[in-house]
Design a protein around this motif. Structure first.
Motif, PDB file in Angstrom:
ATOM      1  N   PHE A 113      43.583  -4.628  60.204  1.00  0.00           N
ATOM      2  CA  PHE A 113      44.640  -3.778  59.682  1.00  0.00           C
ATOM      3  C   PHE A 113      44.655  -2.504  60.510  1.00  0.00           C
ATOM      4  CE2 PHE A 113      46.424  -0.697  56.639  1.00  0.00           C
ATOM      5  CZ  PHE A 113      47.594  -1.363  56.339  1.00  0.00           C
ATOM      6  N   SER A 114      45.807  -2.168  61.056  1.00  0.00           N
ATOM      7  CA  SER A 114      45.907  -0.927  61.820  1.00  0.00           C
ATOM      8  C   SER A 114      46.993  -0.053  61.202  1.00  0.00           C
ATOM      9  CB  SER A 114      46.216  -1.203  63.293  1.00  0.00           C
ATOM     10  OG  SER A 114      47.479  -1.804  63.424  1.00  0.00           O
ATOM     11  N   VAL A 115      46.726   1.245  61.236  1.00  0.00           N
ATOM     12  CA  VAL A 115      47.650   2.213  60.644  1.00  0.00           C
ATOM     13  C   VAL A 115      48.048   3.235  61.697  1.00  0.00           C
ATOM     14  CG1 VAL A 115      47.948   3.989  58.871  1.00  0.00           C
ATOM     15  CG2 VAL A 115      46.562   1.975  58.374  1.00  0.00           C
ATOM     16  N   ASP A 116      49.336   3.509  61.768  1.00  0.00           N
ATOM     17  CA  ASP A 116      49.847   4.609  62.577  1.00  0.00           C
ATOM     18  C   ASP A 116      50.248   5.713  61.604  1.00  0.00           C
ATOM     19  OD1 ASP A 116      49.640   3.129  64.950  1.00  0.00           O
ATOM     20  OD2 ASP A 116      51.638   2.261  64.659  1.00  0.00           O
ATOM     21  N   TYR A 117      49.536   6.842  61.684  1.00  0.00           N
ATOM     22  CA  TYR A 117      49.869   7.997  60.843  1.00  0.00           C
ATOM     23  C   TYR A 117      50.906   8.813  61.598  1.00  0.00           C
ATOM     24  CZ  TYR A 117      45.658   6.639  58.375  1.00  0.00           C
ATOM     25  OH  TYR A 117      44.718   5.941  57.674  1.00  0.00           O
ATOM     26  N   MET A 118      52.137   8.810  61.110  1.00  0.00           N
ATOM     27  CA  MET A 118      53.237   9.411  61.857  1.00  0.00           C
ATOM     28  C   MET A 118      53.475  10.874  61.505  1.00  0.00           C
ATOM     29  SD  MET A 118      55.362   6.015  61.340  1.00  0.00           S
ATOM     30  CE  MET A 118      56.605   5.916  62.587  1.00  0.00           C
ATOM     31  N   ARG A 119      53.140  11.256  60.303  1.00  0.00           N
ATOM     32  CA  ARG A 119      53.234  12.646  59.862  1.00  0.00           C
ATOM     33  C   ARG A 119      52.345  12.796  58.632  1.00  0.00           C
ATOM     34  NH1 ARG A 119      58.229  10.689  59.905  1.00  0.00           N
ATOM     35  NH2 ARG A 119      58.865  12.205  61.427  1.00  0.00           N
ATOM     36  N   THR A 120      52.180  14.001  58.173  1.00  0.00           N
ATOM     37  CA  THR A 120      51.332  14.277  57.016  1.00  0.00           C
ATOM     38  C   THR A 120      51.941  13.708  55.746  1.00  0.00           C
ATOM     39  OG1 THR A 120      50.607  16.325  58.049  1.00  0.00           O
ATOM     40  CG2 THR A 120      50.268  16.136  55.682  1.00  0.00           C
ATOM     41  N   GLY A 121      51.112  13.030  54.966  1.00  0.00           N
ATOM     42  CA  GLY A 121      51.536  12.586  53.643  1.00  0.00           C
ATOM     43  C   GLY A 121      51.484  13.774  52.706  1.00  0.00           C
ATOM     44  N   LEU A 122      52.621  14.177  52.197  1.00  0.00           N
ATOM     45  CA  LEU A 122      52.712  15.381  51.361  1.00  0.00           C
ATOM     46  C   LEU A 122      52.283  15.093  49.925  1.00  0.00           C
ATOM     47  CD1 LEU A 122      56.137  16.599  52.752  1.00  0.00           C
ATOM     48  CD2 LEU A 122      53.851  17.431  53.365  1.00  0.00           C
TER      49      LEU A 122
END
Length: 170
Positions: A113-122
């Motif tokens: 499983f790979s995750v791309d964090y694109m911006r901050t989760g508010l």
């Protein structure tokens, strides 16, 4: 030859909702995070309601990266399982009694499983939708994305590969 009349829609909806509830309730971590699923036909949307315990960096504040990854993986697993169960749910092969008794097939196992964090989760509610891109007897691929206020601006994207559960005939 006379055709059997269609099943009442409220019975179909009840069977679908019961199947989804049984699937979601079978994973305790889903309840811990507070994840819920909304169903429209065969389409699922995962909902992660904001809770203070989900904050990783209180100075920003931002959702914890592990919570974001768990949310994406959960949405992917439930979507894949839902797509596998759909035919049995629609045909009535899975009865309400079986579903309420918890007799569901095993869940797929995560290979990677790979995750791309694109911006901050508010610090607000988050939503996710997954798409099964390939599903075979042994292996499946799923893409999933999460957003908050605007679906066109996802804050994380995931790609997952799963080992499919063996069928009872194997």
């Amino acid at each position: 030859m006379a055709r059997k009349p269609p099943e009442p829609m409220q019975d179909v909806k009840m069977r679908r909702d019961t199947a989804l509830r049984a699937l979601v309730d079978g994973v305790p971590y889903i309840q811990f995070l507070g994840i819920d699923f909304e169903r429209r036909g065969d389409e699922l949307t995962a909902l992660l309601p904001f809770d203070q315990k989900l904050i990783g960096n209180p100075f920003l504040p931002a959702l914890h990266g592990g919570v974001t990854a768990a949310f994406l993986e959960t949405a992917a697993i439930i979507e894949l399982s839902w797509s596998l169960l759909w035919e049995d749910i629609e045909s009535g092969a899975l009865s309400l009694e079986d579903l309420q008794a918890g007799s569901l097939p095993r869940l797929p196992k995560t290979i990677d499983f790979s995750v791309d964090y694109m911006r901050t989760g508010l610090p607000r509610d988050a939503y996710a939708r997954a798409v099964v891109t390939r599903s075979g007897r042994r292996y499946a691929s799923v893409q999933v994305e999460a957003w908050q206020d605007n679906r066109a601006r996802p804050f994380a994207h995931g790609a997952a590969h799963f080992l499919m559960p063996r069928s009872k005939s194997e």
